[in-house]
Design a protein around this motif. Structure first.
Motif, PDB file in Angstrom:
ATOM      1  N   MET A 219     -43.421  98.157  -8.878  1.00  0.00           N
ATOM      2  CA  MET A 219     -42.856  98.345 -10.261  1.00  0.00           C
ATOM      3  C   MET A 219     -44.093  98.785 -11.207  1.00  0.00           C
ATOM      4  N   ALA A 220     -45.072  97.728 -11.205  1.00  0.00           N
ATOM      5  CA  ALA A 220     -46.179  98.194 -12.346  1.00  0.00           C
ATOM      6  C   ALA A 220     -46.789  99.464 -12.022  1.00  0.00           C
ATOM      7  N   ALA A 221     -46.904  99.887 -10.645  1.00  0.00           N
ATOM      8  CA  ALA A 221     -47.580 101.226 -10.370  1.00  0.00           C
ATOM      9  C   ALA A 221     -46.617 102.232 -10.916  1.00  0.00           C
ATOM     10  N   LEU A 222     -45.510 102.082 -10.744  1.00  0.00           N
ATOM     11  CA  LEU A 222     -44.451 103.312 -11.120  1.00  0.00           C
ATOM     12  C   LEU A 222     -44.575 103.367 -12.551  1.00  0.00           C
ATOM     13  N   ILE A 223     -44.450 102.232 -13.415  1.00  0.00           N
ATOM     14  CA  ILE A 223     -44.614 102.140 -14.695  1.00  0.00           C
ATOM     15  C   ILE A 223     -45.886 102.759 -15.283  1.00  0.00           C
ATOM     16  N   LEU A 224     -46.905 102.480 -14.684  1.00  0.00           N
ATOM     17  CA  LEU A 224     -48.239 103.305 -14.820  1.00  0.00           C
ATOM     18  C   LEU A 224     -48.355 104.629 -14.901  1.00  0.00           C
ATOM     19  N   PHE A 225     -47.532 104.997 -13.446  1.00  0.00           N
ATOM     20  CA  PHE A 225     -47.627 106.563 -13.263  1.00  0.00           C
ATOM     21  C   PHE A 225     -46.722 107.305 -14.204  1.00  0.00           C
ATOM     22  N   VAL A 226     -45.768 106.544 -14.747  1.00  0.00           N
ATOM     23  CA  VAL A 226     -44.958 107.225 -15.863  1.00  0.00           C
ATOM     24  C   VAL A 226     -45.722 107.671 -16.972  1.00  0.00           C
ATOM     25  N   SER A 227     -46.419 106.358 -17.337  1.00  0.00           N
ATOM     26  CA  SER A 227     -46.937 106.543 -18.716  1.00  0.00           C
ATOM     27  C   SER A 227     -48.258 107.513 -18.385  1.00  0.00           C
ATOM     28  N   LEU A 228     -48.802 107.759 -17.316  1.00  0.00           N
ATOM     29  CA  LEU A 228     -50.066 108.671 -17.237  1.00  0.00           C
ATOM     30  C   LEU A 228     -49.570 110.025 -16.893  1.00  0.00           C
ATOM     31  N   SER A 229     -48.325 110.445 -16.481  1.00  0.00           N
ATOM     32  CA  SER A 229     -47.647 111.632 -16.031  1.00  0.00           C
ATOM     33  C   SER A 229     -47.828 112.678 -17.092  1.00  0.00           C
ATOM     34  N   PRO A 230     -47.735 114.024 -16.606  1.00  0.00           N
ATOM     35  CA  PRO A 230     -48.137 115.006 -17.582  1.00  0.00           C
ATOM     36  C   PRO A 230     -46.906 115.111 -18.638  1.00  0.00           C
ATOM     37  N   ASN A 231     -45.795 114.497 -18.362  1.00  0.00           N
ATOM     38  CA  ASN A 231     -44.494 114.402 -19.422  1.00  0.00           C
ATOM     39  C   ASN A 231     -44.308 113.181 -19.930  1.00  0.00           C
ATOM     40  N   GLY A 232     -45.368 112.175 -19.581  1.00  0.00           N
ATOM     41  CA  GLY A 232     -45.501 110.793 -20.469  1.00  0.00           C
ATOM     42  C   GLY A 232     -46.315 110.893 -21.520  1.00  0.00           C
ATOM     43  N   SER A 233     -46.243 109.932 -22.376  1.00  0.00           N
ATOM     44  CA  SER A 233     -46.882 109.757 -23.543  1.00  0.00           C
ATOM     45  C   SER A 233     -48.287 109.447 -23.525  1.00  0.00           C
ATOM     46  N   GLY A 234     -48.468 108.853 -22.049  1.00  0.00           N
ATOM     47  CA  GLY A 234     -49.878 108.452 -21.983  1.00  0.00           C
ATOM     48  C   GLY A 234     -50.989 109.763 -21.814  1.00  0.00           C
ATOM     49  N   ALA A 235     -50.459 110.757 -20.973  1.00  0.00           N
ATOM     50  CA  ALA A 235     -51.537 111.893 -21.031  1.00  0.00           C
ATOM     51  C   ALA A 235     -51.126 112.897 -21.873  1.00  0.00           C
ATOM     52  N   ARG A 236     -50.022 113.142 -22.209  1.00  0.00           N
ATOM     53  CA  ARG A 236     -49.750 114.364 -22.994  1.00  0.00           C
ATOM     54  C   ARG A 236     -49.678 113.980 -24.489  1.00  0.00           C
ATOM     55  N   GLY A 237     -49.010 112.905 -24.897  1.00  0.00           N
ATOM     56  CA  GLY A 237     -48.899 112.426 -26.166  1.00  0.00           C
ATOM     57  C   GLY A 237     -47.812 113.209 -26.715  1.00  0.00           C
ATOM     58  N   TRP A 238     -47.751 112.809 -27.943  1.00  0.00           N
ATOM     59  CA  TRP A 238     -46.626 113.416 -28.839  1.00  0.00           C
ATOM     60  C   TRP A 238     -47.440 114.157 -30.056  1.00  0.00           C
ATOM     61  N   ARG A 239     -47.240 115.132 -29.972  1.00  0.00           N
ATOM     62  CA  ARG A 239     -48.092 116.307 -30.880  1.00  0.00           C
ATOM     63  C   ARG A 239     -46.957 116.754 -31.807  1.00  0.00           C
ATOM     64  N   ILE A 240     -47.013 116.344 -33.102  1.00  0.00           N
ATOM     65  CA  ILE A 240     -46.226 117.111 -34.271  1.00  0.00           C
ATOM     66  C   ILE A 240     -47.026 117.645 -35.051  1.00  0.00           C
ATOM     67  N   LYS A 241     -47.185 119.083 -35.393  1.00  0.00           N
ATOM     68  CA  LYS A 241     -47.715 119.605 -36.399  1.00  0.00           C
ATOM     69  C   LYS A 241     -47.249 120.855 -37.093  1.00  0.00           C
ATOM     70  N   SER A 242     -47.481 120.871 -38.018  1.00  0.00           N
ATOM     71  CA  SER A 242     -47.094 121.872 -39.215  1.00  0.00           C
ATOM     72  C   SER A 242     -47.189 123.197 -38.837  1.00  0.00           C
ATOM     73  N   GLU A 243     -46.402 124.002 -38.292  1.00  0.00           N
ATOM     74  CA  GLU A 243     -46.328 125.105 -37.935  1.00  0.00           C
ATOM     75  C   GLU A 243     -46.221 126.255 -39.268  1.00  0.00           C
ATOM     76  N   GLY A 244     -46.999 127.464 -39.139  1.00  0.00           N
ATOM     77  CA  GLY A 244     -46.516 127.982 -39.938  1.00  0.00           C
ATOM     78  C   GLY A 244     -45.269 129.183 -39.877  1.00  0.00           C
ATOM     79  N   ARG A 245     -44.569 129.460 -41.081  1.00  0.00           N
ATOM     80  CA  ARG A 245     -43.352 130.265 -40.675  1.00  0.00           C
ATOM     81  C   ARG A 245     -43.494 131.456 -40.328  1.00  0.00           C
ATOM     82  N   PRO A 246     -42.948 131.918 -39.051  1.00  0.00           N
ATOM     83  CA  PRO A 246     -42.996 133.177 -38.519  1.00  0.00           C
ATOM     84  C   PRO A 246     -42.591 134.301 -39.574  1.00  0.00           C
ATOM     85  N   THR A 247     -43.134 135.681 -39.037  1.00  0.00           N
ATOM     86  CA  THR A 247     -43.049 136.587 -40.114  1.00  0.00           C
ATOM     87  C   THR A 247     -41.648 137.018 -39.916  1.00  0.00           C
TER      88      THR A 247
END
Length: 301
Positions: A219-247
């Protein structure tokens, strides 16, 4: 300035001691033995197969997820309100308050359940939520809210259209941090858990039974895998940035001005101003008093 080699070496050793043992969790979850020791006895998926059939493990995991989600949302909402009202004040007396809540819930006849665990976790997570959100509000320019009020917006919609987008990164950070703290918390859950254990309490209870421990490692290994997977918050993280308005295309422009200037005799109120405004768009003009905001708005009207 010369780098501090001793400090760098200490930081590397600290990270090694902190994270290298975690890597042994998935290693021993595939070991064909109930004992966590070297040498490994062989490769097996037996513990993962047993894990899927053990309902108490999944119930404990779901309890932790439920408590973590509720606590993270409530603590973040309360943290937003607190950070909105204060700037540099920190919550004092947290230790005494936590002790009082624990004594009140565990010694005065309050039935222990996931509700008591959630209340205890809320007391722990609220200071973290406030501390995470305060920098966002401290760096927030109040003139943007004033501009919204000048344009006729009420306080409720000013918050949702101006304040909320500006502090959204802090809100997401608070949600992730408080969920993680609640999900991993053990001490408060130890005193306040009833018949429905959270995952840390379940793992602690299984440490006394060597035959049950390999499934806990799985169970701990599965939780660790989910945390570090590309879709998890561990590797990818949450990125919120201000984007310029499109033309804007010409069809999107509701109001379009180019190189507008306005002079009152020798005084230049507006000089070479250009902008595009879409239909239904909320916008504000920021600047010091006398810079021409009111003059431009009158020209647009």
């Amino acid at each position: 300035k010369r780098p501090n080699r001793a400090l760098q070496l200490y930081a590397v050793l600290f990270l090694i001691v902190l994270y290298v043992p975690v890597l042994f969790i998935p290693l021993f979850s595939f070991n064909d033995s109930i004992y966590v020791r070297f040498p490994l006895q062989g490769f097996t998926l037996q513990w993962y197969g047993e894990l899927w059939t053990r309902e108490p493990v999944w119930n404990a995991l779901w309890n932790s997820v439920k408590v973590g989600l509720v606590v993270s949302v409530i603590s973040t909402v309360l943290g937003v309100m607190a950070a909105r009202a204060i700037t540099r004040t920190r919550m004092r007396g947290k230790g005494a308050l936590v002790t009082f809540i624990m004594m009140l819930l565990s010694r005065m006849g309050v039935p222990l359940s996931l509700y008591t665990v959630g209340l205890g976790h809320l007391i722990i997570c609220l200071p973290f939520a406030v501390a995470t959100l305060l920098p966002r509000f401290e760096g927030f320019d109040p003139s943007m809210e004033e501009a919204s009020a000048d344009l006729g917006e009420n306080g409720w919609w000013t918050f949702w259209r101006v304040t909320f987008p500006m502090v959204l990164p802090g809100i997401v950070a608070s949600l992730l941090l408080t969920f993680t703290i609640s999900f991993d918390e053990f001490i408060m859950a130890f005193f306040l858990t009833g018949t429905d254990p959270t995952l840390p309490m379940y793992i602690w209870g299984q440490l006394r039974f060597p035959k049950e421990f390999p499934s806990v490692l799985a169970m701990a290994a599965l939780i660790l895998f989910v945390s570090l997977s590309p879709n998890g918050s561990g590797a990818r993280g949450w990125r919120i940035k201000s984007e310029g308005r499109p033309t804007m295309t010409p069809s999107d422009r509701f109001i379009s001005i180019r190189n507008v200037s306005k002079r009152f005799g020798a005084f230049t109120a507006i000089e070479e101003v250009s902008m595009d405004i879409a239909q239904g768009e909320f916008f504000s003009l920021l600047g010091a008093s006398g810079c021409g905001k009111t003059t431009l708005l009158r020209m647009l009207a």
